[in-house]
Design a protein around this motif. Structure first.
Motif, PDB file in Angstrom:
ATOM      1  N   THR A   1       0.819  -1.213   0.000  1.00 29.83           N
ATOM      2  CA  THR A   1       0.000   0.000   0.000  1.00 29.83           C
ATOM      3  C   THR A   1       0.854   1.266   0.000  1.00 29.83           C
ATOM      4  N   ASP A   2       2.112   1.141   0.372  1.00 32.42           N
ATOM      5  CA  ASP A   2       3.029   2.283   0.387  1.00 32.42           C
ATOM      6  C   ASP A   2       3.853   2.281  -0.901  1.00 32.42           C
TER       7      ASP A   2
ATOM      8  N   THR B   1       7.723   1.897  -0.475  1.00 32.87           N
ATOM      9  CA  THR B   1       8.119   0.542  -0.097  1.00 32.87           C
ATOM     10  C   THR B   1       8.025  -0.393  -1.298  1.00 32.87           C
TER      11      THR B   1
ATOM     12  N   THR C   1      -0.581  -1.362  -5.810  1.00 33.76           N
ATOM     13  CA  THR C   1      -0.902  -1.020  -4.429  1.00 33.76           C
ATOM     14  C   THR C   1      -2.225  -1.663  -4.007  1.00 33.76           C
TER      15      THR C   1
END
Length: 100
Positions: free
Chosen positions: A37-38, A41, A56
């Motif tokens: 989701t990041d 990252t 994501t």
């Protein structure tokens, strides 16, 4: 034997330090997709692995035909919906619970 296409949902430190090295020792597996989701990252994991398919949104990843198995490496509260979506899509699922 055809390689097993693996998607990793959750690309934080557990994935980078444990799952990726472990999968590298399994010649019958191939990481085909990454999800986090990041975006930062996710990009870090993409650069480290060279995997071109990223998202994501886990629900997009589990629907892919080249994904045969999903590793759920997300925060504990999100395990159930991701694992259930992967199972509903007919995927094998590895979802680790924390030791209590």
């Amino acid at each position: 034997m055809k390689p097993i296409g693996v998607a990793i949902i959750g690309c934080g430190s557990i994935t980078l330090q444990n799952h990726l090295p472990g999968l590298a020792m399994c010649p019958e597996t191939h990481i085909v997709a990454l999800c986090d989701t990041d975006p930062a990252t996710l990009e870090r994991a993409r650069q480290q692995t060279g995997v071109s398919v990223t998202s994501t949104k886990g629900e997009e990843i589990v629907k892919r035909d080249d994904v045969h198995a999903v590793i759920v490496a997300t925060p504990n509260l999100s395990h159930a919906p991701i694992a259930l979506a992967a199972i509903a899509a007919g995927k094998h699922v590895l979802c680790e619970n924390p030791w209590r």
